[in-house]
Scaffold this motif. Structure first.
Motif, short mmCIF file in Angstrom:
data_model
loop_
_atom_site.label_atom_id
_atom_site.label_comp_id
_atom_site.label_asym_id
_atom_site.label_seq_id
_atom_site.Cartn_x
_atom_site.Cartn_y
_atom_site.Cartn_z
N HIS A 177 -7.81 -3.83 6.43
CA HIS A 177 -7.50 -3.86 5.00
C HIS A 177 -7.51 -5.30 4.46
O HIS A 177 -7.89 -5.55 3.32
CB HIS A 177 -6.12 -3.22 4.78
CG HIS A 177 -5.69 -3.14 3.35
ND1 HIS A 177 -6.29 -2.31 2.42
CD2 HIS A 177 -4.70 -3.78 2.67
CE1 HIS A 177 -5.72 -2.45 1.25
NE2 HIS A 177 -4.74 -3.34 1.37
N VAL A 186 0.86 -1.19 0.00
CA VAL A 186 0.00 0.00 0.00
C VAL A 186 0.90 1.24 0.00
O VAL A 186 2.11 1.14 0.21
CB VAL A 186 -0.94 0.02 1.23
CG1 VAL A 186 -1.89 -1.16 1.22
CG2 VAL A 186 -0.15 0.08 2.54
N TYR A 233 -10.40 7.12 9.95
CA TYR A 233 -10.52 5.82 9.30
C TYR A 233 -11.55 4.91 9.96
O TYR A 233 -11.62 3.72 9.65
CB TYR A 233 -9.14 5.13 9.24
CG TYR A 233 -8.28 5.69 8.11
CD1 TYR A 233 -8.57 5.38 6.79
CD2 TYR A 233 -7.22 6.54 8.37
CE1 TYR A 233 -7.82 5.90 5.75
CE2 TYR A 233 -6.46 7.07 7.34
CZ TYR A 233 -6.77 6.75 6.03
OH TYR A 233 -6.03 7.26 4.98
N GLN A 286 -8.12 2.19 -3.08
CA GLN A 286 -8.29 1.37 -1.87
C GLN A 286 -6.97 0.99 -1.22
O GLN A 286 -6.94 0.52 -0.09
CB GLN A 286 -9.06 0.08 -2.22
CG GLN A 286 -10.45 0.30 -2.77
CD GLN A 286 -11.31 1.15 -1.85
OE1 GLN A 286 -11.34 0.93 -0.64
NE2 GLN A 286 -11.99 2.14 -2.41
N ARG A 287 -5.90 1.20 -1.94
CA ARG A 287 -4.58 0.85 -1.40
C ARG A 287 -3.75 2.10 -1.13
O ARG A 287 -2.54 2.03 -0.93
CB ARG A 287 -3.84 -0.07 -2.38
CG ARG A 287 -4.52 -1.43 -2.50
CD ARG A 287 -4.04 -2.17 -3.73
NE ARG A 287 -2.62 -2.46 -3.66
CZ ARG A 287 -1.93 -2.98 -4.68
NH1 ARG A 287 -2.54 -3.26 -5.82
NH2 ARG A 287 -0.65 -3.23 -4.55
N PHE A 288 -4.40 3.24 -1.14
CA PHE A 288 -3.73 4.51 -0.90
C PHE A 288 -4.29 5.11 0.38
O PHE A 288 -5.49 5.30 0.52
CB PHE A 288 -3.99 5.46 -2.08
CG PHE A 288 -3.37 6.81 -1.92
CD1 PHE A 288 -2.07 7.06 -2.34
CD2 PHE A 288 -4.09 7.85 -1.32
CE1 PHE A 288 -1.50 8.31 -2.19
CE2 PHE A 288 -3.52 9.10 -1.17
CZ PHE A 288 -2.23 9.33 -1.60
#
Lengths: 334, 298
Positions: free
Chosen positions: B138, A34, B169, A55-57
Motif C-alpha cells: 500500500h 485505511v 490481494y 484504494q484505502r478500503f
C-alpha cells in the motif's frame, strides 16, 4: 447544556452513519489510515468511505479473525487501520484483538456497529451486550461509546489522533441528537449535561438521551438530578466521578449492555475505592436480548427514562438510609 | 548464485551452533519446546543469514524484510538465530522464560524489539504477515514478508481465512514456510486431525506451492529464490522436516514437543549429538559438562 434530546428520525442519522461520514471527512485530510470491512460496509456506515476512497478500503469477506490480525500487521508497518464490523463479530475476533493488536501495542481502531438491544429485530445473536466488558478487560485497550451523531464524529477524529488500540461502539438505530456544535469530545473525559445535587446518573451511548429524560422526570418530582455523559468507559474519568460522589452522594449508571463488566462496573470500581456510596445499575440483567423494536425492547428490559428515574429513586432511598444510620451512630447525635 | 552463497556462509555450522543454544536455553529455563525448534532451525538459518534484507545495527530499519514466527512456541530457534546474527547478546538466552527478563516463552515485540509481532496463539502470525505485506505494498515499499507456520497450526480456521485472503490481494511479496514435521503436541498430526492432501489444498487456494526437504540448504535456497520471482501470487514452501532434528533421542518423537524439563544427562547427550565439546559449554554449567557423567546422580 441541552437537556432535551431530539429524535432525528431516519436511519441516515444513526451513529453508524455518523461514523461513516466522519471517515470520509477525515479521509480528505489524513492519508495515513485505511478501512477494513468484513462484508457489511452498508451496515457499519463504511460504504461512504469505500465509495470515496476505494484504494484505502480493504475487503476481507466474512472472516473477522483474519481481518483483526491483518489490522495488527498493517499498523506495524505504519498504516492505521479502522477495523469495522458488528460488535458481536468484534468479539469473534477478540483473541486476535488481544494478542495481535493490544499485546503487540498496535495503533488499531476497532469500530463496532450494532451494539446492544438497539440492534432490534435481528435478535439476540446480533445484540452484543458483553462487548464493553470484554474489551475493557484487555490491557491498554481504550473503550469508547459516544452518545449522538455529533459526538461520534468528534470521537472518530479523537481516536484517530490517539496513538494506541481503541474499541469504539457506534449504533444501528435512528439516534437522538443531544449535542450542538459547541460540544467538544475529549478522550477520557465525561461531561455534566444537566446539573443537580441529589443524585448523579452516569450514562453512555443510547442511554444518555434516556438519562436526560429521567432527569426531566425527576425534576418534576422536585429532585435535583445530575446527568453525566461518560463516552470513554476506559480510561474512565475518575476525577469527575469523585466530584459527583462528593457533591451528590449516590449514583445510577445506565448502559445498553449487561450490568456485569461495562460502564456500571467501571464506575463502581472507582467509587468503591475512592468514595463509596449507593449505586444502582440500569442495564440488561445478565440475559440475552430478543427480536423487537429497539424502543419496545428498551421498555421490556427496563432501560428507558422512567426506569432510570425509578433506579434514581432507589439510589436516593439508600442514600437517605445511609445518612440516617450515620447520624444515629455519631456520638454527636441528639 | 547458490554455490556462492555456500562458499560465503557455512549454514550447517551456524545451524549446529543454534541447535546447541536451543537445547541450552531450554535446559536453563526448565521448560520450552525443543522438537519444533530443532525442525525449524535450518530454514531460519538460511532466512537470517542469506534471505532477509536486514541490518542488525538497525533492527527497526523501515526497508527491512519481515519475518514472523507464527508457530511462536518454537521461539528458542528464533532467539538462537537472533544471537548468531547479532540481533541480541547471548546472555539474554539464559533468562528465557524467567520473571523480569525479556525473552518471553512466546515471542513478544514489546520486550524484544527486533521481533516483528507477538505470537503464541496459532494462526495469528500468518494474518499479521498478510497485513504487513498488504501495508508495505500500500505504501509502495519493496520489502518482503516471510512467515513460518507449523503443520499442526494449519488446523486453525484463521489460517484458511488468510489462505483465501493473500491470493485475493495477489500478495507476491509474501512467502509462507510450513515446518512440516508431521507432529504436534499430543501425537502425529495425521492422528490428531489429518492435513493431507496438503499441496493440492494450497494450490486450490491459488498459492504457488514449492515442496522441499527443509534440512537441505540447496533446496531451501532454490525455493526462496523461486518465490522471489513469482509475480501476482503468494508462495508457500512446504518444508518437510524432522521434529527434534539433530538430537538422536528427540527425533520423530511428539513427546519432545514441549514444555519439557531437560535433565542434565539429556542436555549432555543432546550437546554431544550436536557436536559440542567441553570448551563450548556456557558458563552457567560451571564446568559440570563431563562426557558421559550423570551430575544428578539419579
Amino acid at each position: 447544556m441541552n437537556n432535551r434530546p431530539q429524535l432525528i428520525g431516519s436511519s441516515g442519522d444513526s451513529l453508524r452513519e455518523a461514523f461513516g461520514r466522519a471517515l470520509v471527512r477525515l479521509g480528505e485530510r489524513r492519508h495515513d489510515f485505511v478501512v477494513l470491512d468484513a462484508d457489511i460496509a452498508d451496515g457499519t456506515g463504511t460504504h461512504h468511505f469505500k465509495k470515496k476512497y476505494p484504494q484505502r478500503f480493504f475487503q476481507f469477506g466474512i472472516a473477522e479473525q483474519n481481518m483483526m490480525a491483518v489490522a495488527g500487521g498493517l499498523a506495524s508497518v505504519g498504516v492505521i487501520p479502522f477495523v469495522t464490523t458488528f460488535a458481536v463479530f468484534c468479539m469473534r475476533a477478540l483473541e486476535q484483538a488481544r494478542l495481535s493488536v493490544a499485546y503487540a501495542r498496535r495503533n488499531v481502531k476497532i469500530v463496532a456497529s450494532h451494539p446492544g438491544l438497539d440492534v432490534g429485530p435481528d435478535g439476540a445473536s446480533a445484540q452484543a451486550l458483553e462487548d464493553l466488558a470484554v474489551f475493557r478487560a484487555i490491557p491498554g485497550m481504550v473503550v469508547v461509546s459516544p452518545a449522538d451523531p455529533l459526538e461520534v464524529d468528534q470521537a472518530t477524529e479523537a481516536i484517530l489522533n490517539y496513538e494506541g488500540p481503541v474499541y469504539m461502539r457506534t449504533g444501528r438505530s435512528a439516534a437522538k441528537r443531544i449535542f450542538d456544535a459547541g460540544h467538544r469530545f475529549e478522550l477520557g473525559k465525561g461531561q455534566i449535561l444537566r446539573d443537580g445535587g441529589d443524585v448523579t446518573i452516569v450514562a453512555c451511548g443510547v442511554e444518555v438521551a434516556r438519562a436526560l429524560e429521567a432527569g426531566a422526570i425527576m425534576e418534576q418530582e422536585g429532585i435535583s438530578t445530575r446527568v453525566v455523559n461518560m463516552p470513554t468507559i476506559k480510561p474512565i474519568d475518575v476525577e469527575l466521578l469523585i466530584q459527583c460522589a462528593e457533591e451528590t452522594g449516590c449514583f445510577v449508571t445506565a448502559e445498553d449492555h449487561n450490568v456485569h463488566g461495562g460502564l456500571g462496573s467501571a464506575v463502581a470500581e472507582v467509587l468503591a475505592q475512592a468514595c463509596p456510596c449507593p449505586i444502582e445499575f440500569v442495564g440488561v440483567r445478565d440475559s440475552f436480548g430478543e427480536s423487537g423494536e429497539p424502543e419496545e425492547l428498551a421498555e421490556k428490559y427496563q432501560l428507558t427514562g422512567p426506569w432510570i428515574a425509578e433506579a434514581a429513586r432507589r439510589a436516593l432511598g439508600r442514600k437517605a438510609t445511609q445518612e440516617r444510620l450515620i447520624r444515629m451512630s455519631s456520638p454527636l447525635a441528639i | 548464485m547458490i554455490a556462492e552463497v555456500k562458499d560465503r556462509v557455512d549454514f550447517r555450522a551456524i545451524a549446529s551452533k543454534a541447535r546447541q543454544l536451543i537445547i541450552q536455553m531450554i535446559y536453563e529455563a526448565e521448560s520450552g519446546h525443543p522438537g519444533g525448534s530443532l525442525s525449524a532451525i535450518d530454514v531460519l538459518t538460511y532466512l537470517y543469514f542469506q534471505e532477509l534484507r536486514l541490518d542488525p545495527a538497525r533492527p527497526d530499519w523501515e526497508g527491512r524484510d519481515r519475518f514472523i514466527l507464527s508457530k511462536g512456541h518454537a521461539c528458542p530457534a528464533l532467539y538462537a538465530i537472533a544471537v548468531e546474527r547479532g540481533l541480541m547478546p547471548v546472555d539474554l538466552l539464559w533468562g528465557f522464560r524467567k520473571t523480569g527478563r525479556p525473552l518471553q516463552g512466546h515471542p513478544h515485540v514489546g520486550s524484544t524489539p527486533w521481533v516483528e509481532t507477538s505470537t503464541g496463539s496459532l494462526g495469528q502470525g500468518f494474518s499479521v504477515a498478510i497485513g504487513m505485506a498488504l501495508g508495505l505494498r500500500h505504501q509502495t515499499l519493496p520489502a518482503r514478508v516471510y512467515v513460518m507456520l507449523g503443520d499442526g497450526e494449519l488446523q486453525e480456521g484463521e489460517v484458511w481465512e488468510g489462505a483465501m485472503c493473500a491470493p485475493h490481494y495477489r500478495l507476491d511479496n509474501l512467502c509462507v514456510i510450513i515446518d512440516y514435521n508431521q507432529m504436534q503436541s499430543d501425537d502425529l498430526t495425521k492422528n490428531i486431525m489429518g492435513l493431507e492432501p496438503l499441496k493440492p489444498k494450497w494450490e486450490s487456494f491459488n498459492w504457488k506451492v514449492i515442496e522441499i526437504d527443509g534440512h537441505d540448504y540447496a533446496q531451501i535456497a532454490s525455493a526462496f529464490d523461486q518465490a522471489k520471482h513469482i509475480v501476482g501470487t503468494p508462495t508457500v514452501i512446504l518444508a518437510h522436516t524432522i521434529k527434534g532434528k539433530g538430537v538422536s533421542f528427540m527425533e520423530n518423537s511428539p513427546c519432545w514437543h514441549g514444555s519439557v524439563k531437560l535433565r542434565e544427562e539429556e542436555l549432555i547427550r543432546a550437546l554431544q549429538d550436536l557436536g559440542a565439546d567441553a570448551s563450548e559449554m556456557p558458563p552457567y554449567l560451571n564446568g559440570s559438562f563431563k562426557q558421559g557423567e550423570d551430575q544428578h546422580g539419579q
